[in-house]
Write a protein that holds these residues in place. Structure first.
Motif, PDB file in Angstrom:
ATOM      1  N   LEU A   1      22.839 -77.981  42.451  1.00 17.32           N
ATOM      2  CA  LEU A   1      22.179 -77.228  41.386  1.00 17.32           C
ATOM      3  C   LEU A   1      20.941 -77.928  40.847  1.00 17.32           C
ATOM      4  N   GLY A   2      20.854 -79.249  41.050  1.00 15.61           N
ATOM      5  CA  GLY A   2      19.694 -79.987  40.556  1.00 15.61           C
ATOM      6  C   GLY A   2      18.715 -80.367  41.640  1.00 15.61           C
ATOM      7  N   ASP A   3      18.736 -79.664  42.760  1.00 16.35           N
ATOM      8  CA  ASP A   3      17.846 -79.981  43.883  1.00 16.35           C
ATOM      9  C   ASP A   3      16.401 -79.703  43.490  1.00 16.35           C
ATOM     10  N   ALA A   4      15.546 -80.719  43.609  1.00 12.82           N
ATOM     11  CA  ALA A   4      14.146 -80.567  43.211  1.00 12.82           C
ATOM     12  C   ALA A   4      13.304 -79.888  44.286  1.00 12.82           C
ATOM     13  N   TYR A   5      13.889 -79.621  45.458  1.00 18.06           N
ATOM     14  CA  TYR A   5      13.100 -79.097  46.569  1.00 18.06           C
ATOM     15  C   TYR A   5      13.610 -77.757  47.116  1.00 18.06           C
TER      16      TYR A   5
ATOM     17  N   SER B   1      26.261 -76.914  55.610  1.00 19.58           N
ATOM     18  CA  SER B   1      24.817 -77.088  55.411  1.00 19.58           C
ATOM     19  C   SER B   1      24.534 -77.501  53.979  1.00 19.58           C
ATOM     20  N   ILE B   2      23.663 -78.508  53.830  1.00 23.93           N
ATOM     21  CA  ILE B   2      23.283 -79.002  52.507  1.00 23.93           C
ATOM     22  C   ILE B   2      21.764 -79.039  52.404  1.00 23.93           C
ATOM     23  N   SER B   3      21.206 -78.278  51.481  1.00 23.16           N
ATOM     24  CA  SER B   3      19.784 -78.373  51.122  1.00 23.16           C
ATOM     25  C   SER B   3      18.837 -78.182  52.302  1.00 23.16           C
TER      26      SER B   3
ATOM     27  N   HIS C   1       8.965 -75.449  43.787  1.00 22.85           N
ATOM     28  CA  HIS C   1       9.780 -76.519  44.363  1.00 22.85           C
ATOM     29  C   HIS C   1       9.238 -77.005  45.702  1.00 22.85           C
ATOM     30  N   SER C   2       8.497 -76.134  46.402  1.00 26.97           N
ATOM     31  CA  SER C   2       8.089 -76.445  47.775  1.00 26.97           C
ATOM     32  C   SER C   2       6.625 -76.832  47.907  1.00 26.97           C
TER      33      SER C   2
END
Length: 595
Positions: free
Chosen positions: A242-246, A139-141, A169-170
Motif C-alpha cells: 500500500l505504500g509503494d512509491a512506484y 507477483s509483487i510490485s 508515481h512513474s
C-alpha cells in the motif's frame, strides 16, 4: 553437518541461456520439496531474496538467480539483449535446469514480475514461454506491461484519477529513457544514494543500475505502444504494497481482467517489502504453495481469493467489493443496537462476522438476521464479557484458530451510567470502567497483537462517543470512559502505524439504541430510574438517528482510515466546538441533562 543442514545450504552454479550468456543460479533447501523460483527486479540482484529464501528453504527448494546484466551473470552485448522475450526464455532455461520434472512456483518483484508476467501469459493463439511449467505465480510490485497499457487506456476514458496518480508515481520511467543523463547520475553515485536513503536499502551496484536502464528503454516503447490482451490460466497471487512509491495498488492489480484464477493481498509496506517484511512474503508464498499442492486454503488466502474474484468481476476496477469481499470482522456488543447493524453492514458488503456479545440470545438473533439475508456461514456467534480479559484472550485465540486473523475488529460493547459524580457509587464506576474502558483495552491488546503479528494490516475501531470531547455534569462516568477510549485510540494508532494497522475512534452522538433503555441513573430509586429510562428512550427515538446510519458511517471511516469519526450532526459540531471554543463547551457542561 547434519543431512538437513546440507540440504538447506546454499549451492551456486551457472546455466547457459539460449543466446549463450552465463547466469548465476543459487539454490537452497531440499530439491525434493516444492520448488520456488524467485526473480529479482531493478536495480537489485538475487540477494534481494536472501531473507525470504532463508525462510522458505525450511520446507521448499528455493532458487534465485541473477538476471542477465545483473549480479554475477553475464550482460548481453547490445540493448536488444534485454528484450522481454529473452528474459522470459531465461526464466524457462533456469526452471528447466533446477526442476526438470515438476512445475515450479514463481515469485517475482518489480522488473522480475514484469518479465515473469510476460513469461506466463500468452497472446491469443500462441503458447506462453512457460507453458506447463508453472504451478503458481506470486507477483509483487510489477504488473504486465501490456496490462498496464490496456488499463491506462480503459481507465483514462472513464476516470483520470488512477491514471494521473500512477503517472506521478512513474515519473522516473520517462527519465530513464533520456540518453546519457541517467548513466551520469548513476556513475556519480547521486541516484544510488537517493534510492538508498529514501527507501532505506543498500546502495545498488553501479553495473546493475546502468545495465538495467535498457529494460526501460527496450521494452516500454514496444509493449506500451502496441499492447496485447495477454492472458494466463496460471493461479496468480498479487501482493500489493500500500505504500509503494512506484506502483500503485490499482496498477499492481491491472491483471484482473486477464488472470481469472486470482488472489489479491494488500500489504502494509513500501516498494522493497521483500527486504523489509520477508516473513510476511514467505508466509504468503507458503500458503499458496500449500493450497496448490492439495492442502486447504489458509483463511487469509481464501480472503485474498474472494478479493481477487471481486476484481475479476469488475474488470480490475477497485471498489468496495475488493475491500470487503471475503473479509472477516469481529464485533463486540453485536447482539443489539449499533453493534448488530455493523455486523449486518459488513455481511451486506460480502464479509464474514464474528458476532460477540455478553447476551447469548442477542448474539444468536443477530446471526439469525444475517443468515436469513445471506445464507449460512456469514456470521457466527460468540458469548463474551469484554470486562473479563481471559475471556477476550480466549476469543481472540479461538477466532484465529477457526477463522483466521480478522481484517476488522470493532470494540463496540458498552454500557451507560448517568447522574452526578456525587451520586455515582464506586461499584457503578467500577462496572462502567470495566466494560467501557477495560473492555476496549482487552480487545485492543489481544486482537491488536494478532493483526500486528500477521503483517497484513487491518483496522481496529473503538466505539467512543461525542461525550468523549463534550464534558457534562450529567455523565461524568460515561464521558470519562469514552474520553479514555478516544485517547487510547489515538495513542494506539501511532503505535500500530508501522504494522499497517489503522485505529479509528467512532464517536456517535444521540443514536436510538437499546443502551438508553438500559442506562443506570445513579442516585435514583427503581421507580425514578424507570421513568428516566423511558424519557431518555423517547427523546432518542424523536431524534431519529438510527444504528444503520452509524454502521454506514463506520464503513466509510474504515475505507478512509480516519483517526476520529464523528457520526451525527451534534457529534461533528461538538468536535469542532471543542477545538475552537472550549469555553463554550465548558459552559454547556453545566446543564443537567438528566432532568
Amino acid at each position: 553437518m547434519s543431512h538437513n543442514e546440507v540440504e538447506s545450504a546454499s549451492r551456486t552454479r551457472t546455466v547457459t541461456t539460449q543466446d549463450g550468456l552465463e547466469l548465476v543460479v543459487e539454490e537452497r533447501g531440499d530439491p525434493s520439496h516444492p520448488t520456488v523460483v524467485a526473480v529479482h527486479g531493478y536495480p537489485d540482484d538475487r540477494h534481494v531474496w536472501d531473507r525470504v529464501a532463508a525462510d522458505l528453504a525450511a520446507d521448499h527448494h528455493v532458487v534465485t538467480y541473477d538476471v542477465r546484466g545483473h549480479g554475477g551473470s553475464a550482460a548481453p552485448g547490445a540493448p536488444a539483449g534485454y528484450d522481454l522475450e529473452l528474459l522470459a526464455a531465461d526464466l524457462r532455461t533456469v526452471t528447466d535446469a533446477v526442476s526438470p520434472d515438476a512445475p515450479v512456483h514463481l515469485l517475482a518483484h518489480d522488473w522480475g514480475s514484469i518479465q515473469t508476467w510476460h513469461a506466463v501469459t500468452r497472446e491469443d493463439g500462441t503458447p506462453s514461454a512457460m507453458d506447463g511449467r508453472v504451478a503458481s505465480f506470486t507477483s509483487i510490485s510489477g504488473p504486465c506491461l501490456d496490462h498496464v497499457a490496456l488499463f491506462l487506456r480503459r481507465r483514462g476514458l472513464r476516470d483520470l484519477r488512477p491514471v494521473l496518480t500512477q503517472a506521478l508515481h512513474s515519473w522516473y520511467t520517462l527519465a530513464f529513457r533520456v540518453p546519457v543523463l541517467p548513466e551520469l547520475m548513476i556513475r556519480s553515485g547521486l541516484l544510488g544514494a537517493l534510492v538508498a536513503r529514501t527507501e532505506r536499502i543498500p546502495r545498488p551496484s553501479v553495473r546493475d543500475a546502468v545495465n538495467g536502464l535498457e529494460l526501460y528503454r527496450r521494452n516500454l516503447p514496444r509493449r506500451l505502444g502496441r499492447p496485447q490482451p495477454r492472458r494466463t490460466d496460471v493461479p496468480v497471487q498479487i501482493l500489493a504494497p500500500l505504500g509503494d512509491a512506484y506502483v500503485t495498488p490499482a496498477m499492481a492489480t491491472s491483471a484482473a481482467g486477464y488472470a481469472p484464477d486470482l488472489r489479491v493481498r494488500y500489504l502494509p509496506g513500501g516498494h522493497w517489502i521483500v527486504r523489509k517484511r520477508a516473513g510476511v512474503i514467505a508466509r504468503c508464498v507458503r500458503e499458496l504453495v500449500a493450497e496448490r499442492s492439495g492442502g486447504t486454503a489458509a483463511p487469509a488466502l481464501a480472503r485474498a481469493g474472494a478479493r481477487g474474484a471481486a476484481l475479476v468481476r469488475t474488470g480490475g476496477r477497485p471498489g468496495r467489493a475488493s475491500r470487503w469481499e471475503g473479509g472477516l470482522a469481529v464485533v463486540t456488543g453485536a447482539g443489539s443496537g449499533i453493534g448488530r447493524e455493523i455486523a449486518r453492514q459488513v455481511a451486506d458488503l460480502g464479509g464474514r462476522v464474528v458476532v460477540a456479545d455478553v447476551s447469548e440470545a442477542g448474539a444468536a438473533e443477530t446471526v439469525d438476521l444475517v443468515t436469513r439475508r445471506h445464507g449460512p456461514g456469514r456470521a457466527v456467534a460468540a458469548v463474551v464479557d469484554v470486562a473479563d480479559e481471559a475471556a477476550v484472550a480466549a476469543l481472540a485465540e479461538r477466532v484465529a484458530a477457526e477463522h483466521g486473523v480478522p481484517d476488522l475488529v470493532v470494540n463496540n460493547a458498552g454500557i451507560a451510567v448517568a447522574g452526578s459524580f456525587a451520586d455515582t457509587t464506586a461499584q457503578e464506576w467500577q462496572r462502567i470502567v470495566d466494560v467501557n474502558l477495560w473492555g476496549v483495552v482487552h480487545g485492543c491488546r489481544h486482537f491488536g497483537a494478532l493483526l500486528a503479528a500477521h503483517g497484513e494490516g487491518g483496522t481496529i475501531v473503538n466505539t467512543a462517543s461525542a461525550a468523549a470531547y463534550l464534558p457534562s455534569r450529567s455523565l461524568p462516568a460515561y464521558a470519562t470512559t469514552k474520553a479514555a477510549v478516544l485517547m487510547l485510540s489515538q495513542c494506539l494508532r501511532a503505535e500500530l502505524a508501522g504494522a499497517g494497522v489503522g485505529v479509528t475512534a467512532l464517536c456517535p452522538g444521540f443514536v436510538d439504541t437499546p443502551i438508553t433503555g438500559a442506562t443506570r441513573f445513579a442516585g435514583t430509586d427503581d421507580a425514578t430510574q424507570a421513568v428516566r429510562r423511558r424519557d431518555a428512550a423517547a427523546a432518542y427515538t424523536r431524534r431519529g438517528y438510527t444504528p444503520q446510519r452509524v454502521a454506514a458511517r463506520l464503513v466509510r471511516a474504515v475505507e478512509r482510515d480516519l483517526p476520529i469519526a464523528p457520526v451525527t450532526a451534534e457529534a461533528h459540531v461538538g468536535l469542532l466546538a471543542s477545538r475552537l471554543s472550549p469555553g463554550l463547551v465548558r459552559a454547556l457542561a453545566r446543564v443537567d441533562g438528566t432532568r
